[in-house]
Structures are given as C-alpha cells and as structure tokens.
Write a protein that holds these residues in place. Sequence first.
Motif, PDB file in Angstrom:
ATOM      1  N   ASP A 127      40.300  32.761  48.661  1.00 38.24           N
ATOM      2  CA  ASP A 127      39.144  33.180  47.449  1.00 38.24           C
ATOM      3  C   ASP A 127      38.587  33.058  48.097  1.00 38.24           C
ATOM      4  O   ASP A 127      36.869  33.194  47.792  1.00 38.24           O
ATOM      5  CB  ASP A 127      39.303  32.584  46.348  1.00 38.24           C
ATOM      6  N   THR A 128      37.686  32.851  49.928  1.00 38.28           N
ATOM      7  CA  THR A 128      36.846  32.267  50.349  1.00 38.28           C
ATOM      8  C   THR A 128      36.312  31.116  50.169  1.00 38.28           C
ATOM      9  O   THR A 128      35.298  30.497  50.831  1.00 38.28           O
ATOM     10  CB  THR A 128      35.992  33.850  51.138  1.00 38.28           C
ATOM     11  N   HIS A 129      36.471  30.075  49.528  1.00 39.54           N
ATOM     12  CA  HIS A 129      35.888  29.226  48.770  1.00 39.54           C
ATOM     13  C   HIS A 129      36.581  27.784  49.534  1.00 39.54           C
ATOM     14  O   HIS A 129      38.193  28.224  49.279  1.00 39.54           O
ATOM     15  CB  HIS A 129      35.312  28.910  47.213  1.00 39.54           C
ATOM     16  N   ASN A 130      36.019  26.849  49.399  1.00 37.91           N
ATOM     17  CA  ASN A 130      36.847  25.849  49.382  1.00 37.91           C
ATOM     18  C   ASN A 130      38.036  25.221  51.336  1.00 37.91           C
ATOM     19  O   ASN A 130      39.343  25.751  50.870  1.00 37.91           O
ATOM     20  CB  ASN A 130      37.198  24.812  48.181  1.00 37.91           C
ATOM     21  N   ALA A 293      35.052  44.866  52.831  1.00 39.87           N
ATOM     22  CA  ALA A 293      33.814  45.761  53.657  1.00 39.87           C
ATOM     23  C   ALA A 293      32.610  46.206  52.496  1.00 39.87           C
ATOM     24  O   ALA A 293      31.529  45.724  52.485  1.00 39.87           O
ATOM     25  CB  ALA A 293      34.812  46.513  53.964  1.00 39.87           C
ATOM     26  N   LEU A 294      32.725  46.329  51.382  1.00 37.28           N
ATOM     27  CA  LEU A 294      31.645  46.636  49.803  1.00 37.28           C
ATOM     28  C   LEU A 294      30.646  45.107  49.896  1.00 37.28           C
ATOM     29  O   LEU A 294      29.368  46.295  49.703  1.00 37.28           O
ATOM     30  CB  LEU A 294      32.898  47.391  49.069  1.00 37.28           C
ATOM     31  N   TYR A 295      31.760  44.770  49.945  1.00 43.80           N
ATOM     32  CA  TYR A 295      30.913  43.225  48.951  1.00 43.80           C
ATOM     33  C   TYR A 295      29.238  42.978  50.330  1.00 43.80           C
ATOM     34  O   TYR A 295      28.416  42.998  50.001  1.00 43.80           O
ATOM     35  CB  TYR A 295      31.851  41.841  49.296  1.00 43.80           C
ATOM     36  N   ARG A 296      30.050  42.737  51.311  1.00 49.77           N
ATOM     37  CA  ARG A 296      28.883  43.308  52.417  1.00 49.77           C
ATOM     38  C   ARG A 296      27.952  43.739  52.216  1.00 49.77           C
ATOM     39  O   ARG A 296      26.868  43.155  52.950  1.00 49.77           O
ATOM     40  CB  ARG A 296      29.741  42.716  53.743  1.00 49.77           C
ATOM     41  N   THR A 352      37.966  41.061  41.548  1.00 49.40           N
ATOM     42  CA  THR A 352      36.547  41.156  41.558  1.00 49.40           C
ATOM     43  C   THR A 352      36.632  40.204  42.854  1.00 49.40           C
ATOM     44  O   THR A 352      37.073  39.142  42.635  1.00 49.40           O
ATOM     45  CB  THR A 352      36.820  40.338  39.413  1.00 49.40           C
ATOM     46  N   ILE A 353      34.838  40.697  42.740  1.00 45.95           N
ATOM     47  CA  ILE A 353      34.311  39.553  43.587  1.00 45.95           C
ATOM     48  C   ILE A 353      32.599  39.822  43.456  1.00 45.95           C
ATOM     49  O   ILE A 353      32.096  40.376  43.075  1.00 45.95           O
ATOM     50  CB  ILE A 353      34.229  40.418  44.813  1.00 45.95           C
ATOM     51  N   ASN A 354      31.955  38.171  42.891  1.00 47.27           N
ATOM     52  CA  ASN A 354      30.264  37.811  42.712  1.00 47.27           C
ATOM     53  C   ASN A 354      29.883  37.738  43.927  1.00 47.27           C
ATOM     54  O   ASN A 354      30.789  38.384  45.110  1.00 47.27           O
ATOM     55  CB  ASN A 354      31.269  37.219  41.841  1.00 47.27           C
ATOM     56  N   GLU A 355      28.568  37.460  44.027  1.00 47.10           N
ATOM     57  CA  GLU A 355      27.609  37.509  45.270  1.00 47.10           C
ATOM     58  C   GLU A 355      28.075  36.561  45.482  1.00 47.10           C
ATOM     59  O   GLU A 355      27.456  36.518  47.182  1.00 47.10           O
ATOM     60  CB  GLU A 355      25.767  36.957  44.637  1.00 47.10           C
ATOM     61  N   THR A 356      29.146  35.535  45.643  1.00 53.71           N
ATOM     62  CA  THR A 356      28.920  34.158  46.526  1.00 53.71           C
ATOM     63  C   THR A 356      30.673  35.068  47.133  1.00 53.71           C
ATOM     64  O   THR A 356      30.904  33.705  48.630  1.00 53.71           O
ATOM     65  CB  THR A 356      29.294  33.101  45.979  1.00 53.71           C
ATOM     66  N   GLY A 357      31.273  35.923  47.264  1.00 55.62           N
ATOM     67  CA  GLY A 357      32.422  36.283  47.905  1.00 55.62           C
ATOM     68  C   GLY A 357      33.462  35.949  47.075  1.00 55.62           C
ATOM     69  O   GLY A 357      35.184  35.861  47.646  1.00 55.62           O
TER      70      GLY A 357
END
Length: 365
Positions: A127-130, A293-296, A352-357
């Motif tokens: 999930d890109t975190h931790n 890609a859209l998030y970035r 869904t993806i938020n501002e922190t990725g």
Amino acid sequence: MKNTFYFFIFLLVITGCERKKAIYAEVSTEIVSPKTYVVYKTTQPITIDGKADESDWKNSAFTDEFIDIEGVKIPSQTTKVKMLWDANFLYVYAKLDEKHIWGDITKRDAVIFYNNDFEVFISPSDDTHNYGEIEINALGTVWDLILNKPYNVGGKPKNRWNLNDLKSAVFIKGSLNDPSDIDEYWSVELAIPLSAYAELKNRPKIKPKDGEQWRINFSRVQWDHDLKDGTYSRKKKGGKFLPEYNWTWSNQGAINMHLPENWGYIHFTDNVPTNPIEFKHQTDALTEQVTYALYRKIAFKDLKHLKKEKVGTQFEFEPIEVQGITVNASFLKTHTGFTLQTQNTQKNTVYTINETGLIRRKQTN
C-alpha cells in the motif's frame, strides 16, 4: 449524496454546478511494469555464509539481471538475485560482479550507500506505507531502517529499527581493498526475519503464508573510484563527488528507490524449487499502475493545480486507455488533500488513493 464519486459523467464543479469538459490525462508513457518472482520453500537448513552452496539455492532461478534505475542504460557490471523462504526467514542471495571490491564504512546504521552497496526494500502490505530497507557493503556493515511512507510525501525514517534476528554474510571472490589485482565478484546472503516485517503489515500482522504476495525491490549503488596511496575512495571532480550509479532489479522509472508502487512482486509458495509454479497477479496490477501514474501527476506534476481547488470540488477524467484496458477516474478535493478513485471498466475492483499515496482496494458487485 450516497457516493462522492460517479463514473462515466462529465466534469462537475460543485460551485455553480457547472458542467464542463472532462479532464484529459496522458499516462501511457509513465506506466511501469514491475518484475515478478516466485519464492519457493526450503527443503534444508540454509547456512548464511555468502556462498549459496545448498541444493535449494542451486535449484532456484536467478532474477533478471539488474538494469539502470530508469530502465534506460545497461549497467557496466552484472547483478542478480535469488530468493527462498521458510517459516522464519526470507532468504536473499545476491551476486555482484565487481572488478574493484572496496569499502570503508564499518559502523552499523551509518549511510552505507556512500560505499558501493546492495540494498533490499520490502513492503509487506502493498500500500506504499510502512516498509523496510536493508543496506550492506562489501565489509558486511549493515544499515536497517523503516519508513512510515515515502520521502516525497513527508516520510520519516526510523534508524533505530534494528532487525535483531537478521543474519548476513559477504563472500568475496577476489581481494578486499586491494587495488593491485582485478576482482571477480562479491556476494551477499541474507536471512531476513519475517516476524519483523509482519509487524509492518496492516492486518493480520502475521508472517506470510502460502500464496501471499509482497512488494520488493533491490538496488545496487555503484561509485566511480579514485586511488590514493593504495586506498580507494569515491571519485571527485571539481571538488564534488561524481554522482553514483543506481542499478535495480525492477525498473523504478525515476532516480528514486522510494516509489514502492514500482517495486517488483514476490509470491510465497509452499512448493519447493524443483516443483515450480507460474506467477499470477492477485490484484489488477495494470489498473493500479494507471492509478499511481495519475496520482503522481496530481501530487507532483502537471495536474498539481487541482490541489488548489475548493474543498468538496469533484472532477471526472476522460476515460484512460492503456494497453488494452479502459480506466475511469475521478478526483475529490478533501480537507487533508485529495482522493483519487479509479476503476477498470472490465473489472469489479475500485481503487482509492489519497494525497500520501496510500492505496486501498474494494470489490464491487
């Protein structure tokens, strides 16, 4: 409003409820295709000596050779990796061809990549975190740390996080810190404790089981060197160190290892190396790459102006067509930043993806 996101509609701006043309976003050139690897179960104890002499290692396949971090240049020296696992450890064996094996950092948790080094990045929750990072040089000096999220969204490293049960060894085919000869390679063998990484998972915080998939990538940092009085050091030009080379297993698409969304996938199986299986994605990997890609673009690039919109503002994107799929996407400006939502029109999973990725996955009917 039951749902803040609607697919297949035109741009809706809450202020005035004015309908406008949907936003166009081109992401096809930014899609990364992460590598995959099946990790097989050991049939015998693994001795951590840097040599990988056991039959399980011999029966395991190497990964593809490392490439330049941006996926463009071919490295001047070969690097490749193997993996195995058992109930307690993920085993990693890396072979690094090297003509000049050197190192001078001996303090644990120092900045190891100021030497030539080998690095492992592991995200157990995808999930890109931790996630955790391990670095090791030819002297066997280790730096281990965790990050709560990537640096580009304010991630903070915790250097005090030590893998107390980590086992590591380096084998050198050649000579260490001796410029009088040409060396062949150095190899790294790691036994990475799975229990420590289980603690980084969302839920359940348990060690991996048969069929589980994690994200992982490997990096090799390589420096041009100088010699002075028979001692190696990083090369300088005009008083400044020349930039390092970054070689990776799975293409990062940028000079940044801290893009967990682009790391490779590993699949844990109870099968042994002599009983191979095919890797199969458990998520819609391509739609996720479109989402990232859209998030970035919104977080850092040409669509970052959307972050200045009024809270509650919603946008729809024109359908995004990439590699034979169509993805619908919508944007919501929130009090903390934004939420991006995507869905492959042929699939029933919403991302869904938020501002922190941080990404989330939800099955729909």
